[in-house]
Design an enzyme around this catalytic site. Structure first.
Site, PDB file in Angstrom:
ATOM      1  N   GLY A  17       0.773  -1.240   0.000  1.00 58.72           N
ATOM      2  CA  GLY A  17       0.000   0.000   0.000  1.00 58.72           C
ATOM      3  C   GLY A  17       0.807   1.294   0.000  1.00 58.72           C
ATOM      4  N   ARG A  38       6.966  -6.843   8.543  1.00 56.90           N
ATOM      5  CA  ARG A  38       7.145  -8.228   9.009  1.00 56.90           C
ATOM      6  C   ARG A  38       7.371  -9.172   7.836  1.00 56.90           C
ATOM      7  NH1 ARG A  38       1.559  -8.107  12.054  1.00 56.90           N
ATOM      8  NH2 ARG A  38       1.181  -7.199   9.998  1.00 56.90           N
ATOM      9  N   ASP A  63       8.650  -6.370  13.588  1.00 54.87           N
ATOM     10  CA  ASP A  63       7.298  -6.086  14.082  1.00 54.87           C
ATOM     11  C   ASP A  63       7.402  -4.814  14.918  1.00 54.87           C
ATOM     12  OD1 ASP A  63       4.947  -5.923  15.497  1.00 54.87           O
ATOM     13  OD2 ASP A  63       4.813  -8.069  15.902  1.00 54.87           O
ATOM     14  N   SER A 143      -5.151   9.632   9.903  1.00 52.28           N
ATOM     15  CA  SER A 143      -6.300   9.252   9.082  1.00 52.28           C
ATOM     16  C   SER A 143      -7.408  10.262   9.322  1.00 52.28           C
ATOM     17  CB  SER A 143      -6.805   7.862   9.485  1.00 52.28           C
ATOM     18  OG  SER A 143      -8.048   7.584   8.864  1.00 52.28           O
ATOM     19  N   TYR A 156     -10.154   1.815  16.277  1.00 48.87           N
ATOM     20  CA  TYR A 156      -9.275   2.278  15.183  1.00 48.87           C
ATOM     21  C   TYR A 156      -9.244   3.804  15.170  1.00 48.87           C
ATOM     22  CZ  TYR A 156      -7.289   3.322  10.640  1.00 48.87           C
ATOM     23  OH  TYR A 156      -6.506   3.846   9.644  1.00 48.87           O
ATOM     24  N   VAL A 189      -8.407   5.000   0.861  1.00 51.61           N
ATOM     25  CA  VAL A 189      -7.311   4.654  -0.057  1.00 51.61           C
ATOM     26  C   VAL A 189      -7.420   3.151  -0.327  1.00 51.61           C
ATOM     27  CG1 VAL A 189      -4.832   4.810  -0.489  1.00 51.61           C
ATOM     28  CG2 VAL A 189      -5.861   6.207   1.338  1.00 51.61           C
ATOM     29  N   GLU A 192      -4.411  -2.921   0.887  1.00 51.22           N
ATOM     30  CA  GLU A 192      -4.828  -4.160   1.574  1.00 51.22           C
ATOM     31  C   GLU A 192      -5.522  -3.852   2.904  1.00 51.22           C
ATOM     32  OE1 GLU A 192      -1.385  -6.723   1.860  1.00 51.22           O
ATOM     33  OE2 GLU A 192      -1.031  -6.586  -0.286  1.00 51.22           O
TER      34      GLU A 192
END
Ligand code: NDP
Ligand code: 8X3
Length: 256
Positions: A17, A38, A63, A143, A156, A189, A192
């Protein structure tokens, strides 16, 4: 516009992405990339696709939510890679779209650990070197969800509201240094992102972008690149960008 030739850019979440699109535009400008994610094989493929050689990119299979792994990785970077000029805190994810009182606690923890703690760990271990060298730019992926909460977005949205607060706080704490801090805050956007949110349910993920023209990862990378290439006295603090078909986190124009 400043040149990024041979600048060292660390991009988290470069395996997909927006992060992968950033790798593309920054490498085209002659920057050297530290690619973090990762899925190392994805990073390797990206390096090959961009035709980079070993002097142009360095891979970190990491990670970001693992504090000691982040500390070890950053403090053990090879000397040629240790003077990071730009940190792009992009790694992040959403999990689920459940009502808060019915939510999956493991999903919450993964979002909080990645989107908030991961961003904090990278910042804590990279920024001191920037302060010492009196040079650096931290670009965080927030965001529209950090500005407006939507039904089921609860945790989120909370993590992205935290990114907004952390970006503002970092800018304040770095006042008096030449370091820059930017938060780039997109709306929809197509990446994934929704597949990850719905745990691999591709059909449900595709519906998120149906009937409208979403932003592409390259659209967002363009904005990030613009912020990074302003003259050194200019700090773009925050950018909100959405598709033309989106007016807010909940107001979207769909054709079907
Ligand atoms: P993608 O799912 O396409 O990419 C997410 C990236 O984050 C992957 O490279 C993934 O790599 C990485 N990542 C996730 N968890 C970790 C972890 N624990 N450690 C290291 N890397 C991790 O999504 P996007 O490109 O859309 O998302 C990038 C950022 O943009 C996120 O912060 C997201 O919240 C934000 N954003 C996205 C929007 C959208 O509509 N798509 C809109 C607004 C903001 P790997 O799995 O290999 O570790
Ligand atoms: C991703 C955008 O609106 O799907 O941060 O939460 S949204």
């Amino acid at each position: 516009m400043i040149s990024l030739e041979n600048h060292i850019i660390l991009i988290t979440g470069a395996s997909s992405g927006i992060g992968a699109a950033c790798a593309k535009i920054f490498s085209a400008a002659g920057a050297k990339l530290i690619l973090v994610a990762r899925r190392k094989e994805r990073l390797q493929e990206l390096g090959e696709t961009l035709r980079l050689d070993s002097t142009q990119y360095h891979l970190l299979e990491l990670d970001v939510s693992d504090r000691s792994a982040v500390e070890f990785a950053i403090s053990n970077l090879p000397p040629a890679w240790s003077n990071i000029d730009i940190l792009i805190n992009n790694a992040g994810l959403s999990r689920g779209l459940d009502k808060l009182h019915e939510g999956d606690i493991q999903d919450w923890e993964e979002m909080i650990d990645t989107n908030i703690k991961g961003l904090l760990y990278l910042t804590r271990f990279v920024v001191p070197g920037m302060v010492t060298r009196a040079k650096g730019h931290i670009i965080n992926l927030g965001s529209i969800a950090g500005h407006q909460t939507y039904p089921g977005g609860n945790v989120y949205c909370g993590t992205k509201a935290a990114v907004k607060a952390i970006s503002e706080g970092l800018k304040q704490d770095l006042l008096g240094t030449p370091l820059r801090v930017t938060s780039v805050d997109p709306g929809l956007v197509e990446t994934e992102f929704s597949q990850v949110r719905f745990h691999g349910d591709t059909e449900r993920a595709q519906k998120v972008y149906q009937g409208l023209t979403p932003l592409t990862p390259d659209d967002v990378a363009d904005v990030i690149f613009f912020c990074a290439t302003r003259p050194t006295h200019v700090n773009i603090n925050q950018v909100i960008l959405t598709p033309v078909d989106q007016a807010s986190a909940t107001l979207v124009n769909r054709q079907s």
